[in-house]
Motif scaffolding. Structure first.
Motif, PDB file in Angstrom:
ATOM      1  N   GLY A  84       4.424   3.775  -1.539  1.00 54.50           N
ATOM      2  CA  GLY A  84       3.702   3.052  -2.578  1.00 54.50           C
ATOM      3  C   GLY A  84       2.199   3.207  -2.434  1.00 54.50           C
ATOM      4  O   GLY A  84       1.483   3.400  -3.424  1.00 54.50           O
ATOM      5  N   VAL A  85       1.711   3.134  -1.206  1.00 53.74           N
ATOM      6  CA  VAL A  85       0.282   3.334  -0.962  1.00 53.74           C
ATOM      7  C   VAL A  85      -0.142   4.748  -1.340  1.00 53.74           C
ATOM      8  O   VAL A  85      -1.203   4.964  -1.936  1.00 53.74           O
ATOM      9  CB  VAL A  85      -0.055   3.040   0.517  1.00 53.74           C
ATOM     10  N   VAL A 141       6.414  -1.253  -4.560  1.00 56.43           N
ATOM     11  CA  VAL A 141       5.582  -1.834  -5.617  1.00 56.43           C
ATOM     12  C   VAL A 141       4.375  -2.544  -5.000  1.00 56.43           C
ATOM     13  O   VAL A 141       3.244  -2.453  -5.513  1.00 56.43           O
ATOM     14  CB  VAL A 141       6.398  -2.805  -6.491  1.00 56.43           C
ATOM     15  N   SER A 142       4.601  -3.236  -3.895  1.00 57.39           N
ATOM     16  CA  SER A 142       3.496  -3.915  -3.201  1.00 57.39           C
ATOM     17  C   SER A 142       2.456  -2.917  -2.729  1.00 57.39           C
ATOM     18  O   SER A 142       1.246  -3.171  -2.793  1.00 57.39           O
ATOM     19  CB  SER A 142       4.029  -4.711  -2.008  1.00 57.39           C
ATOM     20  N   SER A 146      -1.217  -3.144  -4.119  1.00 52.99           N
ATOM     21  CA  SER A 146      -2.147  -3.472  -3.048  1.00 52.99           C
ATOM     22  C   SER A 146      -3.263  -2.443  -2.973  1.00 52.99           C
ATOM     23  O   SER A 146      -4.427  -2.790  -2.756  1.00 52.99           O
ATOM     24  CB  SER A 146      -1.408  -3.551  -1.705  1.00 52.99           C
ATOM     25  N   PHE A 147      -2.923  -1.180  -3.170  1.00 52.89           N
ATOM     26  CA  PHE A 147      -3.954  -0.144  -3.110  1.00 52.89           C
ATOM     27  C   PHE A 147      -4.950  -0.291  -4.244  1.00 52.89           C
ATOM     28  O   PHE A 147      -6.153  -0.170  -4.043  1.00 52.89           O
ATOM     29  CB  PHE A 147      -3.320   1.244  -3.166  1.00 52.89           C
ATOM     30  N   PHE A 184      -2.893   0.903   6.837  1.00 50.38           N
ATOM     31  CA  PHE A 184      -2.507   2.194   6.258  1.00 50.38           C
ATOM     32  C   PHE A 184      -3.403   2.539   5.078  1.00 50.38           C
ATOM     33  O   PHE A 184      -3.827   3.697   4.909  1.00 50.38           O
ATOM     34  CB  PHE A 184      -1.036   2.138   5.838  1.00 50.38           C
ATOM     35  N   LYS A 185      -3.712   1.556   4.243  1.00 50.80           N
ATOM     36  CA  LYS A 185      -4.605   1.783   3.110  1.00 50.80           C
ATOM     37  C   LYS A 185      -5.979   2.259   3.558  1.00 50.80           C
ATOM     38  O   LYS A 185      -6.615   3.081   2.886  1.00 50.80           O
ATOM     39  CB  LYS A 185      -4.773   0.493   2.301  1.00 50.80           C
ATOM     40  N   ALA A 186      -6.449   1.739   4.682  1.00 48.68           N
ATOM     41  CA  ALA A 186      -7.794   2.071   5.155  1.00 48.68           C
ATOM     42  C   ALA A 186      -7.963   3.572   5.367  1.00 48.68           C
ATOM     43  O   ALA A 186      -9.046   4.127   5.131  1.00 48.68           O
ATOM     44  CB  ALA A 186      -8.106   1.312   6.442  1.00 48.68           C
ATOM     45  N   VAL A 187      -6.906   4.253   5.800  1.00 49.96           N
ATOM     46  CA  VAL A 187      -6.970   5.704   6.008  1.00 49.96           C
ATOM     47  C   VAL A 187      -7.280   6.410   4.690  1.00 49.96           C
ATOM     48  O   VAL A 187      -8.134   7.298   4.626  1.00 49.96           O
ATOM     49  CB  VAL A 187      -5.640   6.214   6.599  1.00 49.96           C
ATOM     50  N   PHE A 188      -6.603   5.996   3.624  1.00 49.92           N
ATOM     51  CA  PHE A 188      -6.804   6.626   2.323  1.00 49.92           C
ATOM     52  C   PHE A 188      -8.137   6.215   1.701  1.00 49.92           C
ATOM     53  O   PHE A 188      -8.789   7.030   1.038  1.00 49.92           O
ATOM     54  CB  PHE A 188      -5.644   6.271   1.388  1.00 49.92           C
TER      55      PHE A 188
END
Length: 250
Positions: A84-85, A141-142, A146-147, A184-188
């Motif tokens: 999802g991210v 979906v989250s 979230s992203f 995990f989002k922080a990497v992207f």
């Protein structure tokens, strides 16, 4: 990004509000800070500013709720959130600023509609012991929402509430779940250039507000109902979401 009086007048209460949600109310309203900030910042700056602060909040909230989560449920949703991210990052890479304003505004109004539907009994999440497939789906979906606007709480709640958890287990599970998702989002975010020097510099000034907000949220967790807290959230999100959609379309 100008660190003006106007910026701090909006950013400080927004971060405190997010911290209170993270610390005591299942993270559901923590994303409200992003729409608030998007009123005065570019959408990328708003979500980039909030992510390091949300990670600080996650880490702060881990201690009071340590090992009180449902690890089996959290693990399933974490694995679902990873693709999802990735999809959220792909969407962000092709969206312009107005598209992001529109998406954030729609998510904000969608959150209000979702909560009102629950309150009026149109959506019910009785304990049904749904299988892992549902956890992977809602985790995915989250990850996407979230992203885009740190709004993973409502989709996660659809699955978590169906598990019949008590208030504290639910809170603790959201804490460990979004700790993983946000890291995990922080990497992207870093790879897409969302983190800038100005954004990170502003974060340094706002980190104390993140700690304070979580501490207040933990204290309030056992003292007030969610109704009052979310009533304020609904009003503010309806106003800000509508404004963002109007700005994006005009």
């Amino acid at each position: 990004m100008e660190l003006s009086v106007t910026f701090f007048a909006l950013a400080i209460p927004a971060v405190l509000f997010a911290g209170i949600s993270k610390g005591g109310f299942g993270s559901g309203a923590a994303f409200a800070a992003a729409p608030f900030l998007a009123l005065i910042l570019e959408p990328a700056q708003a979500i980039g500013l909030m992510l390091p602060l949300l990670i600080v909040m996650d880490m702060t909230a881990l201690r009071p709720f340590w090992r009180r989560w449902d690890w089996q449920v959290a693990r399933v949703m974490m694995f679902g959130a990873l693709p999802g991210v990735v999809l959220g990052a792909a969407l962000y890479s092709v969206a312009n600023a107005d598209a992001m304003r529109l998406l954030i505004g729609l998510v904000a109004l969608g959150f209000v509609a979702y909560q009102l539907a629950r309150a009026r009994g149109y959506l019910r999440f009785e304990r049904a012991n749904p299988g892992p497939g549902a956890g992977y789906f809602w985790g995915g979906v989250s990850g996407i929402t979230s992203f885009i606007s740190h709004a993973g709480g409502p989709p996660a709640a659809v699955y978590l509430l169906s598990r019949g958890m008590d208030k504290t287990t639910y809170q603790a599970t959201t804490v460990i779940l979004f700790t993983a998702i946000n890291l995990f989002k922080a990497v992207f975010y870093a790879g897409l250039g969302i983190f800038t020097a100005d954004v990170l510099w502003a974060d340094i000034f706002l980190i104390p507000m993140a700690f304070i907000g979580v501490s207040i949220g933990v204290w309030l967790h056992h003292r007030i109902s969610e109704k009052l807290f979310f009533a304020v959230t609904y009003v503010l999100l309806t106003i800000t979401g509508s404004k963002l959609i109007f700005d994006a379309l005009t």
